[in-house]
Design a protein around this motif. Structure first.
Motif, PDB file in Angstrom:
ATOM      1  N   PHE A 188       4.556  13.088  -6.547  1.00  5.55           N
ATOM      2  CA  PHE A 188       5.161  13.707  -5.357  1.00  5.55           C
ATOM      3  C   PHE A 188       5.031  12.846  -4.102  1.00  5.55           C
ATOM      4  O   PHE A 188       5.981  12.710  -3.341  1.00  5.55           O
ATOM      5  N   HIS A 189       3.860  12.285  -3.883  1.00  4.80           N
ATOM      6  CA  HIS A 189       3.605  11.646  -2.590  1.00  4.80           C
ATOM      7  C   HIS A 189       4.372  10.352  -2.348  1.00  4.80           C
ATOM      8  O   HIS A 189       4.375   9.837  -1.239  1.00  4.80           O
ATOM      9  N   VAL A 190       4.988   9.798  -3.392  1.00  6.19           N
ATOM     10  CA  VAL A 190       5.793   8.585  -3.158  1.00  6.19           C
ATOM     11  C   VAL A 190       7.270   8.819  -3.480  1.00  6.19           C
ATOM     12  O   VAL A 190       8.021   7.872  -3.700  1.00  6.19           O
ATOM     13  N   GLU A 191       7.660  10.078  -3.478  1.00  2.00           N
ATOM     14  CA  GLU A 191       9.037  10.395  -3.847  1.00  2.00           C
ATOM     15  C   GLU A 191      10.056   9.669  -2.969  1.00  2.00           C
ATOM     16  O   GLU A 191      11.091   9.224  -3.447  1.00  2.00           O
ATOM     17  N   LEU A 192       9.773   9.539  -1.683  1.00  3.27           N
ATOM     18  CA  LEU A 192      10.727   8.873  -0.797  1.00  3.27           C
ATOM     19  C   LEU A 192      10.592   7.353  -0.857  1.00  3.27           C
ATOM     20  O   LEU A 192      11.577   6.640  -0.931  1.00  3.27           O
ATOM     21  N   GLN A 193       9.344   6.863  -0.831  1.00  5.24           N
ATOM     22  CA  GLN A 193       9.181   5.398  -0.721  1.00  5.24           C
ATOM     23  C   GLN A 193       9.152   4.668  -2.050  1.00  5.24           C
ATOM     24  O   GLN A 193       9.403   3.474  -2.086  1.00  5.24           O
ATOM     25  N   ALA A 194       8.829   5.348  -3.145  1.00  4.25           N
ATOM     26  CA  ALA A 194       8.825   4.690  -4.451  1.00  4.25           C
ATOM     27  C   ALA A 194       9.402   5.668  -5.480  1.00  4.25           C
ATOM     28  O   ALA A 194       8.697   6.136  -6.372  1.00  4.25           O
ATOM     29  N   PRO A 195      10.705   5.959  -5.352  1.00  3.57           N
ATOM     30  CA  PRO A 195      11.298   7.018  -6.183  1.00  3.57           C
ATOM     31  C   PRO A 195      11.187   6.751  -7.682  1.00  3.57           C
ATOM     32  O   PRO A 195      11.024   7.705  -8.465  1.00  3.57           O
ATOM     33  N   VAL A 224       0.795  -1.222   0.000  1.00  2.00           N
ATOM     34  CA  VAL A 224       0.000   0.000   0.000  1.00  2.00           C
ATOM     35  C   VAL A 224       0.834   1.282   0.000  1.00  2.00           C
ATOM     36  O   VAL A 224       0.342   2.331  -0.392  1.00  2.00           O
ATOM     37  N   TRP A 225       2.096   1.186   0.441  1.00  2.00           N
ATOM     38  CA  TRP A 225       2.874   2.417   0.579  1.00  2.00           C
ATOM     39  C   TRP A 225       3.273   3.026  -0.759  1.00  2.00           C
ATOM     40  O   TRP A 225       3.736   4.153  -0.801  1.00  2.00           O
ATOM     41  N   ASP A 226       3.124   2.273  -1.838  1.00  2.54           N
ATOM     42  CA  ASP A 226       3.451   2.834  -3.151  1.00  2.54           C
ATOM     43  C   ASP A 226       2.261   3.527  -3.808  1.00  2.54           C
ATOM     44  O   ASP A 226       2.371   4.010  -4.933  1.00  2.54           O
ATOM     45  N   CYS A 227       1.141   3.562  -3.120  1.00  2.00           N
ATOM     46  CA  CYS A 227      -0.026   4.284  -3.661  1.00  2.00           C
ATOM     47  C   CYS A 227       0.362   5.751  -3.818  1.00  2.00           C
ATOM     48  O   CYS A 227       0.851   6.379  -2.880  1.00  2.00           O
ATOM     49  N   VAL A 228       0.118   6.310  -5.021  1.00  2.00           N
ATOM     50  CA  VAL A 228       0.538   7.693  -5.297  1.00  2.00           C
ATOM     51  C   VAL A 228      -0.506   8.726  -4.857  1.00  2.00           C
ATOM     52  O   VAL A 228      -0.306   9.916  -5.037  1.00  2.00           O
ATOM     53  N   LYS A 229      -1.631   8.271  -4.329  1.00  2.00           N
ATOM     54  CA  LYS A 229      -2.678   9.150  -3.796  1.00  2.00           C
ATOM     55  C   LYS A 229      -3.292  10.055  -4.861  1.00  2.00           C
ATOM     56  O   LYS A 229      -3.572  11.231  -4.610  1.00  2.00           O
ATOM     57  N   GLY A 245      12.833  19.660   5.629  1.00  2.42           N
ATOM     58  CA  GLY A 245      14.138  19.010   5.701  1.00  2.42           C
ATOM     59  C   GLY A 245      14.170  17.967   6.807  1.00  2.42           C
ATOM     60  O   GLY A 245      14.678  16.859   6.619  1.00  2.42           O
ATOM     61  N   GLY A 246      13.585  18.319   7.947  1.00  2.00           N
ATOM     62  CA  GLY A 246      13.541  17.403   9.083  1.00  2.00           C
ATOM     63  C   GLY A 246      12.779  16.130   8.746  1.00  2.00           C
ATOM     64  O   GLY A 246      13.157  15.033   9.165  1.00  2.00           O
ATOM     65  N   LEU A 247      11.716  16.259   7.960  1.00  2.00           N
ATOM     66  CA  LEU A 247      10.916  15.087   7.577  1.00  2.00           C
ATOM     67  C   LEU A 247      11.736  14.139   6.710  1.00  2.00           C
ATOM     68  O   LEU A 247      11.713  12.921   6.918  1.00  2.00           O
ATOM     69  N   VAL A 248      12.460  14.700   5.752  1.00  2.00           N
ATOM     70  CA  VAL A 248      13.274  13.845   4.874  1.00  2.00           C
ATOM     71  C   VAL A 248      14.350  13.145   5.698  1.00  2.00           C
ATOM     72  O   VAL A 248      14.581  11.948   5.530  1.00  2.00           O
ATOM     73  N   LYS A 273       6.122  -1.930   9.600  1.00  2.00           N
ATOM     74  CA  LYS A 273       7.567  -2.067   9.745  1.00  2.00           C
ATOM     75  C   LYS A 273       8.188  -0.685   9.849  1.00  2.00           C
ATOM     76  O   LYS A 273       7.627   0.299   9.373  1.00  2.00           O
ATOM     77  N   ASN A 274       9.363  -0.630  10.444  1.00  2.00           N
ATOM     78  CA  ASN A 274      10.087   0.631  10.531  1.00  2.00           C
ATOM     79  C   ASN A 274      10.864   0.816   9.227  1.00  2.00           C
ATOM     80  O   ASN A 274      11.946   0.278   9.051  1.00  2.00           O
ATOM     81  N   ASN A 275      10.253   1.530   8.269  1.00  2.00           N
ATOM     82  CA  ASN A 275      10.947   1.781   7.001  1.00  2.00           C
ATOM     83  C   ASN A 275      10.679   3.212   6.543  1.00  2.00           C
ATOM     84  O   ASN A 275       9.960   3.967   7.209  1.00  2.00           O
ATOM     85  N   VAL A 276      11.220   3.564   5.390  1.00  8.85           N
ATOM     86  CA  VAL A 276      11.123   4.955   4.942  1.00  8.85           C
ATOM     87  C   VAL A 276       9.664   5.406   4.781  1.00  8.85           C
ATOM     88  O   VAL A 276       9.305   6.547   5.083  1.00  8.85           O
ATOM     89  N   ALA A 277       8.792   4.478   4.364  1.00 10.84           N
ATOM     90  CA  ALA A 277       7.393   4.840   4.123  1.00 10.84           C
ATOM     91  C   ALA A 277       6.650   5.117   5.433  1.00 10.84           C
ATOM     92  O   ALA A 277       5.928   6.117   5.556  1.00 10.84           O
ATOM     93  N   THR A 278       6.847   4.233   6.413  1.00 12.04           N
ATOM     94  CA  THR A 278       6.125   4.427   7.673  1.00 12.04           C
ATOM     95  C   THR A 278       6.690   5.625   8.438  1.00 12.04           C
ATOM     96  O   THR A 278       5.946   6.403   9.022  1.00 12.04           O
TER      97      THR A 278
END
Lengths: 325, 293
Positions: B204-211, A210-215, A271-274, A247-252
């Protein structure tokens, strides 16, 4: 009975034709038809087949928006042919309409596509109830109306594929399960009788999950049953956190990072979020960050803007948070 | 006509990575004599990511933002598509569900606020078009952009879900054939470019998790505009802008083709046509140079 007057207008159709057994390339056939305001898209497909070319092929069965067989694309928009009225299509696109299969690259014959990827992904989310069922129960297994509402109509999905082939992420990442599979996963995850422990973990995996959903809401826009697959994807995200399987990953961390930032500044610290999301992997963003810095697009930590009445925001975060990571 | 006055929800991007968007918003509002009261108390909208984590908290925070607009008795304008989505979605959900609204208000009461549902939430693009009026803008154009082909890039969250758009704004927008930004381009004297990606996602919304997915979407959008003879692109969304303006290297690598176009914020385009200077519009803050002015 409707008192609306039936109107007729001329519509020019450009219809995709292709036979994988014979044709090297697809081609388009033109038809100009008088279309009445009462007709649905399927009526047009039928008229082309019955009045012009018997070899024109498409899937159809129930004609009542329940079998999910007849989904095609009109001017690039996924649509269930037996449910979509021609008036709406004319309102959307005018009088020149292009009729194509749901996915051109999967075309087998005219509107008929090979939906194998759709079914594989659907099957991969365990789209059925996993429960210890007593085969000879002494009483009914009741589900309360409140619990049934939790399904949010995800059970109405007819697997037509309209959303799956409208999803841009599916087109780019062939591992991505896609909105229909996620809606199916949600339907069973939200079912109080279900005891499958693997499904939610599976749909949260990085490659397909689900984390690859582009919204983009393309799925929500086309769903002929108004299931709103995007909402189900959001709920699967939330469930993963609530049930502690995220899981503890970039998406979560990207999702949780918003909370940390809002608590500290009210606003998002970009910047802090990245940094929080990527950890040490932030180095890969340095070249773009430097370009942005040179153009005055990076705010230094000591200049971070803060929301007014930040104490209110912090108080609300304390009292209204419902999840822990 | 009565002077237009709105409560401005700037969002976070306009105050950090797209300062030019803030500058051009204020410059255009000044030219059009629109009064904007900045909601300095507002928090981040959650950008539909906090929503993935804690739905209720995101509702409370967004309801708080709207409550401040209500205090002013003003319609809230957003200048970011994703702020628009999350704020309007909160309003939609609270207005439709009195039980949920009561729960949210119970929390807001702790800080002396209440969400009533009295303020509309609209994007600045539609404030200009629907409330101010395209015809009036057309008459005020002093530097028509007539030598340019401009590709509109609408951004998902202004046009989908269409139900939410149509509920929030005066005019409907067809998500498959949107026209507002095209009309604005034409009002500014330019040619609007028709291309397939104009209503598609920027990634934009997946730039970090699905570049890779994100970069392909960005690349396709710029390539589509380029192939249809666009001199530049224009967008009402700062998040789309960040993708299209700053990520061209990754986008080019992802689609195997060098792509790069100047990208204007909607406000900058209007500002140029109304005679604002490049400095007023912050054109120097673009990563992909805007070198035609």
């Amino acid at each position: 009975m409707s008192t609306n007057k039936i109107t007729t207008q001329k519509v020019n159709f450009k219809v995709f034709r292709f036979n994988a057994d014979e044709d090297y390339l697809p081609y388009y056939e033109d038809y100009s038809l008088d279309v009445t305001s009462e007709e649905v898209v399927l009526d047009i497909l039928n008229r082309i087949k019955w009045d012009y070319d018997g070899s024109f092929s498409y899937r159809r069965s129930c004609r009542h928006g329940i079998c999910g067989a007849c989904a095609i694309k009109v001017n690039g928009r996924s649509t269930l042919a037996c449910k979509e009225s021609m008036s709406t299509m004319i309102e959307y696109f005018g009088n020149d309409l292009t009729i194509e299969p749901l996915s051109i690259k999967r075309a087998v014959k005219d509107m008929i596509i090979d939906k194998a990827d759709f079914w594989e992904k659907h099957a991969a989310v365990t789209p059925y109830l996993v429960a210890d069922i007593d085969e000879t129960p002494m009483s009914e297994n009741l589900v309360s109306p409140h619990d049934a509402e939790e399904l949010n109509e995800a059970d109405l999905c007819i697997q037509c594929g309209a959303c799956h082939y409208a999803c841009p992420a599916v087109e780019i990442n062939s591992d991505f399960f896609g909105p229909a599979a996620f809606a199916a996963a949600y339907r069973f995850e939200a079912d109080v009788r279900d005891s499958d422990g693997e499904r939610l973990i599976n749909v949260n995996e990085e490659k397909q999950g689900v984390w690859d959903c582009v919204k983009c809401f393309e799925c929500t826009e086309v769903c002929p049953k108004h299931i709103n697959p995007f909402e189900k994807i959001t709920k699967l995200h939330q469930m993963a956190f609530k049930k502690g399987v995220a899981k503890n990953n970039v998406a979560t961390r990207h999702a949780v990072g918003f909370l940390h930032s809002i608590r500290k500044h009210g606003m998002l610290d970009e910047g802090g979020l990245v940094l929080y999301s990527e950890g040490p992997a932030i180095v890969k963003h340095i070249p773009v960050a430097l370009q942005m810095f040179r153009k005055g697009k990076i705010v230094m930590p000591w200049n971070m803007p803060k929301s007014g009445n930040l104490d209110e925001i912090q108080k609300l975060i304390k009292s209204s948070s419902t999840v822990k990571f | 006509m009565k002077k237009l006055k709105y409560a401005l929800f700037t969002g976070c991007t306009a105050r950090q990575s797209t300062p030019e968007q803030m500058m051009s918003t204020l410059a255009v509002a000044k030219k059009l004599d629109i009064e904007l009261i900045e909601l300095t108390e507002a928090s981040c909208c959650g950008a539909s990511h906090l929503q993935d984590y804690d739905d209720f908290l995101s509702l409370v925070l967004n309801a708080r933002n709207i409550a401040y607009a209500e205090k002013h008795g003003l319609t809230m304008v957003t200048i970011c598509n994703t702020c628009q989505l999350n704020t309007a979605m909160t309003k939609h959900r609270l207005d439709k569900n009195s039980e949920l609204k009561a729960k949210v208000n119970e929390k807001l009461a702790e800080v002396g606020l209440e969400y009533k549902g009295t303020s509309n939430v609209i994007h600045f693009l539609y404030a200009i078009i629907d409330d101010f009026g395209l015809d009036k803008i057309k008459k005020m154009v002093v530097k028509p952009l007539s030598q340019f082909n401009i590709a509109p890039f609408y951004g998902c969250h202004n046009i989908r879900p269409s139900e939410l758009h149509d509920e929030s704004h005066k005019q409907k927008e067809n998500p498959y054939n949107p026209t507002s930004l095209d009309d604005l381009i034409i009002a500014c004297g330019a040619m609007s470019v028709e291309y397939e990606e104009k209503n598609k996602c920027c990634g934009f919304h997946v730039e970090l998790q699905a570049p890779h997915t994100a970069s392909v979407l960005t690349g396709n959008a710029i390539a589509g505009a380029t192939d249809n003879n666009a001199d530049m692109m224009v967008t009402p969304c700062p998040l789309c802008h960040l993708k299209l303006d700053t990520q061209t290297k990754h986008a080019s690598e992802a689609i195997g083709r060098e792509v790069s176009l100047p990208v204007l914020h909607m406000q900058q385009m209007v500002g140029l046509a109304l005679g604002c200077t490049p400095a007023e519009l912050g054109l120097k803050h673009h990563v992909t140079d805007v070198n035609f002015v």
